[in-house]
Design a protein around this motif. Structure first.
Motif, PDB file in Angstrom:
ATOM      1  N   THR A   7      17.879  -4.424 -50.644  1.00 10.77           N
ATOM      2  CA  THR A   7      17.784  -5.858 -50.378  1.00 10.77           C
ATOM      3  C   THR A   7      18.711  -6.583 -51.344  1.00 10.77           C
ATOM      4  O   THR A   7      19.200  -6.002 -52.315  1.00 10.77           O
ATOM      5  CB  THR A   7      16.343  -6.384 -50.578  1.00 10.77           C
ATOM      6  OG1 THR A   7      15.888  -5.995 -51.884  1.00 10.77           O
ATOM      7  CG2 THR A   7      15.395  -5.830 -49.520  1.00 10.77           C
ATOM      8  N   GLY A   8      18.920  -7.863 -51.092  1.00 11.01           N
ATOM      9  CA  GLY A   8      19.736  -8.674 -51.988  1.00 11.01           C
ATOM     10  C   GLY A   8      21.129  -8.938 -51.436  1.00 11.01           C
ATOM     11  O   GLY A   8      21.572  -8.291 -50.482  1.00 11.01           O
ATOM     12  N   LEU A   9      21.811  -9.888 -52.040  1.00 12.42           N
ATOM     13  CA  LEU A   9      23.131 -10.281 -51.557  1.00 12.42           C
ATOM     14  C   LEU A   9      24.163  -9.183 -51.785  1.00 12.42           C
ATOM     15  O   LEU A   9      25.041  -8.962 -50.951  1.00 12.42           O
ATOM     16  CB  LEU A   9      23.566 -11.571 -52.264  1.00 12.42           C
ATOM     17  CG  LEU A   9      22.686 -12.803 -52.001  1.00 12.42           C
ATOM     18  CD1 LEU A   9      23.161 -13.988 -52.833  1.00 12.42           C
ATOM     19  CD2 LEU A   9      22.685 -13.156 -50.522  1.00 12.42           C
ATOM     20  N   GLY A  10      24.085  -8.495 -52.927  1.00 12.11           N
ATOM     21  CA  GLY A  10      25.020  -7.407 -53.188  1.00 12.11           C
ATOM     22  C   GLY A  10      24.857  -6.274 -52.196  1.00 12.11           C
ATOM     23  O   GLY A  10      25.841  -5.694 -51.709  1.00 12.11           O
ATOM     24  N   TYR A  11      23.616  -5.941 -51.878  1.00 13.64           N
ATOM     25  CA  TYR A  11      23.354  -4.897 -50.883  1.00 13.64           C
ATOM     26  C   TYR A  11      23.891  -5.300 -49.518  1.00 13.64           C
ATOM     27  O   TYR A  11      24.462  -4.476 -48.793  1.00 13.64           O
ATOM     28  CB  TYR A  11      21.852  -4.638 -50.799  1.00 13.64           C
ATOM     29  CG  TYR A  11      21.447  -3.814 -49.595  1.00 13.64           C
ATOM     30  CD1 TYR A  11      21.674  -2.436 -49.562  1.00 13.64           C
ATOM     31  CD2 TYR A  11      20.858  -4.417 -48.488  1.00 13.64           C
ATOM     32  CE1 TYR A  11      21.308  -1.685 -48.458  1.00 13.64           C
ATOM     33  CE2 TYR A  11      20.497  -3.672 -47.380  1.00 13.64           C
ATOM     34  CZ  TYR A  11      20.715  -2.301 -47.369  1.00 13.64           C
ATOM     35  OH  TYR A  11      20.369  -1.561 -46.269  1.00 13.64           O
ATOM     36  N   THR A  12      23.742  -6.574 -49.162  1.00  8.02           N
ATOM     37  CA  THR A  12      24.248  -7.054 -47.872  1.00  8.02           C
ATOM     38  C   THR A  12      25.761  -6.920 -47.797  1.00  8.02           C
ATOM     39  O   THR A  12      26.314  -6.571 -46.747  1.00  8.02           O
ATOM     40  CB  THR A  12      23.843  -8.526 -47.665  1.00  8.02           C
ATOM     41  OG1 THR A  12      22.419  -8.646 -47.789  1.00  8.02           O
ATOM     42  CG2 THR A  12      24.257  -9.014 -46.282  1.00  8.02           C
ATOM     43  N   ILE A  13      26.451  -7.177 -48.918  1.00  5.82           N
ATOM     44  CA  ILE A  13      27.910  -7.010 -48.956  1.00  5.82           C
ATOM     45  C   ILE A  13      28.282  -5.551 -48.711  1.00  5.82           C
ATOM     46  O   ILE A  13      29.187  -5.248 -47.929  1.00  5.82           O
ATOM     47  CB  ILE A  13      28.463  -7.503 -50.305  1.00  5.82           C
ATOM     48  CG1 ILE A  13      28.301  -9.024 -50.414  1.00  5.82           C
ATOM     49  CG2 ILE A  13      29.933  -7.117 -50.464  1.00  5.82           C
ATOM     50  CD1 ILE A  13      28.673  -9.579 -51.777  1.00  5.82           C
ATOM     51  N   LEU A  14      27.574  -4.631 -49.385  1.00 10.38           N
ATOM     52  CA  LEU A  14      27.873  -3.205 -49.220  1.00 10.38           C
ATOM     53  C   LEU A  14      27.594  -2.747 -47.793  1.00 10.38           C
ATOM     54  O   LEU A  14      28.394  -2.015 -47.197  1.00 10.38           O
ATOM     55  CB  LEU A  14      27.040  -2.392 -50.212  1.00 10.38           C
ATOM     56  CG  LEU A  14      27.246  -0.872 -50.162  1.00 10.38           C
ATOM     57  CD1 LEU A  14      28.682  -0.519 -50.511  1.00 10.38           C
ATOM     58  CD2 LEU A  14      26.275  -0.168 -51.111  1.00 10.38           C
ATOM     59  N   LYS A  15      26.478  -3.165 -47.232  1.00 13.93           N
ATOM     60  CA  LYS A  15      26.132  -2.778 -45.866  1.00 13.93           C
ATOM     61  C   LYS A  15      27.138  -3.329 -44.868  1.00 13.93           C
ATOM     62  O   LYS A  15      27.528  -2.641 -43.915  1.00 13.93           O
ATOM     63  CB  LYS A  15      24.724  -3.284 -45.524  1.00 13.93           C
ATOM     64  CG  LYS A  15      24.233  -2.843 -44.152  1.00 13.93           C
ATOM     65  CD  LYS A  15      22.802  -3.298 -43.912  1.00 13.93           C
ATOM     66  CE  LYS A  15      22.721  -4.814 -43.793  1.00 13.93           C
ATOM     67  NZ  LYS A  15      21.363  -5.266 -43.399  1.00 13.93           N
TER      68      LYS A  15
END
Length: 254
Positions: A205-213
């Motif tokens: 979860t989180g904004l960094g995870y969204t960037i990676l996904k």
């Protein structure tokens, strides 16, 4: 002339103009095809991503989680780092014991610690990354803030009969508070950087995870949207610290 003041309206106009120029350059580059859409999405695609993410609730959820992580990591660093920094900037024995270690650790790249810390995906691991990234640098900067207090103020306190504890709490700390607020303002920007490092490696979860996904599926509109959001959140926190400094210590500007 150098450092000549300009009125507030003109300052605000130039600030807005800089954003307009960047947005216009982005629009021209993406619409003209000068840069492929896989590398530079169109602004309207980013806006559409925001709309869809707000509708399904994912944007608010991930933003809230990232804010929670950075708040805890930064607060822990401040609660521990500020007193230690004041100690280092006040007593030479404390400086000799603590400063060399902090100077050594602060040059270690924080992302290199991530694989050691991220054994699982617990929240404490991500908070620890933010803490490590800000704590050691914060100690040194707070120590410098304490050292910046003129000796004349401290000597005047002793001359008027003040003892060491009273001099610290009544003279040293109040005198360094404006600089300390600017230090915290700078460190919150670093904390956002380390948040992304933590979420890029081990998070779901989180904004960094969204960037990676999004990178895995080549969704550059989502990547740009989350990067812009992180920048906006960082700017908001920066402005909050600047506002508090101005309101709490108006005399410091003079």
């Amino acid at each position: 002339k150098i450092r000549k003041e300009i009125d507030r309206k003109k300052y605000l106009l130039f600030a807005i103009l800089s954003f307009v120029i960047v947005l216009a350059a982005w629009l021209i580059a993406s619409e003209s095809g000068a840069i492929k859409e896989i590398f530079l999405p169109k602004p309207q695609n980013v806006v559409n991503y925001y709309i869809e993410s707000i509708k399904d609730g994912s944007l608010l959820q991930n933003t809230g989680i990232s804010i929670y992580r950075i708040t805890l990591g930064f607060v822990y660093a401040v609660l521990l780092g500020v007193p230690i920094g004041i100690l280092v900037g006040t007593f030479k024995k404390a400086e000799a014991f603590i400063r060399p270690l902090c100077e050594f650790v602060r040059y270690m790249p924080v992302p290199a610690f991530v694989p050691l810390i991220m054994v699982g995906i617990e929240e404490s691991a991500k908070i620890t990354v933010i803490f490590i990234g800000t704590f050691f640098q914060l100690v040194l900067m707070v120590a410098d803030d304490a050292l910046a207090v003129p000796d004349d103020l401290i000597n005047a306190g002793y001359t008027l009969g003040s003892n060491t504890p009273k001099t610290i709490f009544k003279i040293l700390i109040p005198a360094m508070m404006p600089r300390l607020m600017e230090t915290l303002r700078m460190m919150i920007g670093w904390a956002w950087t380390y948040l992304v490092s933590a979420e890029l490696v081990a998070a779901n979860t989180g904004l960094g995870y969204t960037i990676l996904k999004s990178q895995r599926f080549l969704k550059t509109d989502a990547i740009f949207a989350n990067i812009i959001l992180i920048g906006l959140l960082g700017l908001i926190t920066d402005r909050i610290f600047a506002f508090l400094n101005k309101k709490l210590f108006p005399w410091a500007a003079a």
